[in-house]
Design a protein around this motif. Structure first.
Motif, short mmCIF file in Angstrom:
data_model
loop_
_atom_site.label_atom_id
_atom_site.label_comp_id
_atom_site.label_asym_id
_atom_site.label_seq_id
_atom_site.Cartn_x
_atom_site.Cartn_y
_atom_site.Cartn_z
N ARG A 8 36.84 34.66 58.90
CA ARG A 8 37.51 33.61 58.13
C ARG A 8 38.09 34.23 56.86
O ARG A 8 37.46 35.06 56.20
CB ARG A 8 36.50 32.51 57.77
N GLY A 9 39.29 33.81 56.50
CA GLY A 9 39.92 34.31 55.29
C GLY A 9 39.14 33.94 54.04
O GLY A 9 38.50 32.88 53.99
N ARG A 10 39.19 34.80 53.07
CA ARG A 10 38.47 34.58 51.81
C ARG A 10 39.47 34.34 50.67
O ARG A 10 40.65 34.60 50.79
CB ARG A 10 37.60 35.79 51.48
N SER A 11 38.94 33.90 49.55
CA SER A 11 39.75 33.59 48.39
C SER A 11 40.10 34.87 47.62
O SER A 11 39.21 35.62 47.20
CB SER A 11 39.01 32.63 47.47
N ALA A 12 41.39 35.10 47.42
CA ALA A 12 41.82 36.24 46.61
C ALA A 12 41.42 36.05 45.15
O ALA A 12 41.08 37.02 44.46
CB ALA A 12 43.32 36.45 46.74
N LYS A 13 41.45 34.80 44.68
CA LYS A 13 41.10 34.54 43.27
C LYS A 13 39.65 34.88 42.99
O LYS A 13 39.32 35.52 41.99
CB LYS A 13 41.37 33.08 42.94
N ALA A 14 38.77 34.44 43.88
CA ALA A 14 37.34 34.73 43.70
C ALA A 14 37.09 36.24 43.74
O ALA A 14 36.33 36.78 42.94
CB ALA A 14 36.52 34.01 44.75
N ALA A 15 37.76 36.93 44.69
CA ALA A 15 37.61 38.38 44.78
C ALA A 15 38.16 39.06 43.54
O ALA A 15 37.62 40.08 43.08
CB ALA A 15 38.32 38.89 46.03
N HIS A 16 39.24 38.50 42.97
CA HIS A 16 39.83 39.07 41.77
C HIS A 16 38.84 38.99 40.60
O HIS A 16 38.72 39.93 39.80
CB HIS A 16 41.13 38.34 41.42
N ARG A 17 38.11 37.89 40.51
CA ARG A 17 37.10 37.77 39.45
C ARG A 17 36.00 38.81 39.62
O ARG A 17 35.56 39.43 38.65
CB ARG A 17 36.52 36.36 39.44
N ARG A 18 35.57 39.02 40.86
CA ARG A 18 34.55 40.04 41.11
C ARG A 18 35.10 41.44 40.80
O ARG A 18 34.38 42.30 40.28
CB ARG A 18 34.07 39.96 42.56
N LEU A 19 36.38 41.65 41.11
CA LEU A 19 37.00 42.94 40.81
C LEU A 19 37.05 43.17 39.30
O LEU A 19 36.78 44.28 38.82
CB LEU A 19 38.40 42.97 41.40
N ASP A 20 37.40 42.14 38.53
CA ASP A 20 37.44 42.28 37.07
C ASP A 20 36.08 42.67 36.53
O ASP A 20 35.97 43.49 35.60
CB ASP A 20 37.91 40.97 36.43
N ALA A 21 35.02 42.08 37.09
CA ALA A 21 33.67 42.41 36.64
C ALA A 21 33.33 43.87 36.96
O ALA A 21 32.73 44.57 36.14
CB ALA A 21 32.66 41.47 37.29
N LEU A 22 33.73 44.34 38.14
CA LEU A 22 33.50 45.73 38.51
C LEU A 22 34.25 46.67 37.57
O LEU A 22 33.71 47.69 37.11
CB LEU A 22 33.96 45.98 39.94
N ARG A 23 35.52 46.34 37.30
CA ARG A 23 36.32 47.18 36.40
C ARG A 23 35.70 47.26 35.02
O ARG A 23 35.67 48.31 34.38
CB ARG A 23 37.75 46.62 36.29
N GLU A 24 35.18 46.13 34.54
CA GLU A 24 34.55 46.12 33.22
C GLU A 24 33.30 46.99 33.22
O GLU A 24 33.07 47.77 32.29
CB GLU A 24 34.20 44.68 32.83
N ASP A 25 32.50 46.90 34.28
CA ASP A 25 31.29 47.71 34.38
C ASP A 25 31.61 49.19 34.42
O ASP A 25 30.88 50.02 33.86
CB ASP A 25 30.49 47.33 35.62
N GLU A 26 32.72 49.54 35.08
CA GLU A 26 33.07 50.96 35.25
C GLU A 26 34.02 51.46 34.17
O GLU A 26 34.37 52.65 34.17
CB GLU A 26 33.68 51.17 36.64
N GLY A 27 34.45 50.58 33.29
CA GLY A 27 35.33 50.98 32.21
C GLY A 27 36.70 51.41 32.66
O GLY A 27 37.33 52.30 32.08
N THR A 28 37.20 50.75 33.72
CA THR A 28 38.51 51.10 34.29
C THR A 28 39.51 50.00 33.94
O THR A 28 39.37 48.87 34.38
CB THR A 28 38.43 51.22 35.81
#
Length: 309
Positions: A283-303
């Motif tokens: 089933r397709g997932r939400s790009a917006k929700a994934a984008h929020r998780r990506l932002d959190a990863l980027r913040e954790d990794e300082g990217t």
């Protein structure tokens, strides 16, 4: 000479069925039509409802051929189509809804159908994100396989399903099924940041740098197909190259095969391609929700969003 093929309720006329389209291999228009008829059950779910750009080679693949968007006036009225807006007007795109239509397109020397990443009923809301992985000049295919596995691992972190396929040309496509809630602009922005984070993690091998000279031998993570009116090669499509290679869906485990290349599967493998089904249908997932998780990863990794090139 014209051959008539009875497919379901339709009669498909195949003009010049013995016309050789792949001179080095002796593959004719009839062979191409037979291939598409044999894989239709696997291929049609990836085509239905999607506008198509037709790559046609009426004089064979040694000729440059042409790309066609508007449905020609001589197409039979049972071939579906959809008129969609563009910047200065509209385009009336072909839709391929059934086996007869797919075989008819082969009879029109459409070697390769390229599909939109959205459906005609909501053309600005894609249900697929595609990342194109082609080897850098001089690189072997192991780099592409490794990049795909790393991309899958990142998508798993973001709780996104992913599928992988050969392109039949140079590399691999990683496909992410999405819900149809977000626009192309939103999905492409997410794709760019996704590629940027992956490139930041592996800066010696991967890049998001568009300029070839700036890539310095690194594999380019290409997200440019994710836009309104852009297309990607359809799964199971034949490519206009010697040997008639096919864009073939893969099981992720097949990336462990050191002999895998972008042209591993060909038109001659029609029987095996029709019998295998390596993709599930997540089933397709939400790009917006994934984008929020990506932002959190980027913040954790300082990217930052602009890094990773």
């Amino acid at each position: 000479m014209t051959a008539e093929l009875r497919i379901g309720r339709r009669t498909v006329e195949l003009a010049r069925p013995r016309k050789v389209l792949f001179p080095d291999d002796g593959i004719t228009k009839a062979d191409l039509a037979d291939y598409y008829q044999r894989v239709a059950a696997r291929m049609l779910p990836h085509l239905r409802g999607r506008p198509l750009m037709l790559e046609r080679h009426p004089d064979g693949i040694d000729d440059s051929g042409f790309m066609q968007k508007d449905i020609p006036g001589h197409f039979p009225d049972w071939v579906a189509h959809a008129e969609l807006p563009k910047e200065d007007g509209t385009v009336d795109y072909v839709l391929c809804e059934d086996t007869a239509s797919l075989v008819y397109l082969a009879g029109q020397a459409c070697v390769t159908p390229h599909r939109w990443l959205s459906r005609a009923d909501r053309p600005d809301h894609p249900d697929r994100l595609v990342l194109d992985l082609d080897p850098a000049d001089g690189e072997d295919f192991a780099t592409v396989r490794r990049a795909a596995r790393r991309l899958r691992a990142l998508l798993d972190e973001l709780d996104l399903p992913s599928q992988v396929m050969t392109t039949g040309s140079r590399g691999l496509h990683v496909v992410v099924p999405l819900q149809r809630r977000d626009t192309f602009d939103e999905v492409r922005a997410f794709g760019r940041e996704l590629a940027g984070l992956l490139a930041a993690r592996y800066p010696d091998e991967l890049t998001t740098e568009v300029r070839r000279r700036a890539r310095r031998g690194r594999l380019y993570l290409d997200v440019q197909r994710n836009g309104y009116g852009q297309t990607a090669v359809a799964p199971y499509a034949v490519r206009a190259r010697p040997g008639a290679p096919v864009a073939a869906p893969l099981d992720w485990a097949e990336l462990d095969d050191p002999g895998l290349t972008a042209r591993r599967w060909t038109l001659a493998d029609a029987g095996r391609l029709a019998d295998r089904d390596p993709w599930d249908t997540p089933r397709g997932r939400s790009a917006k929700a994934a984008h929020r998780r990506l932002d959190a990863l980027r913040e954790d990794e300082g990217t930052g969003p602009g890094e990773g090139g």
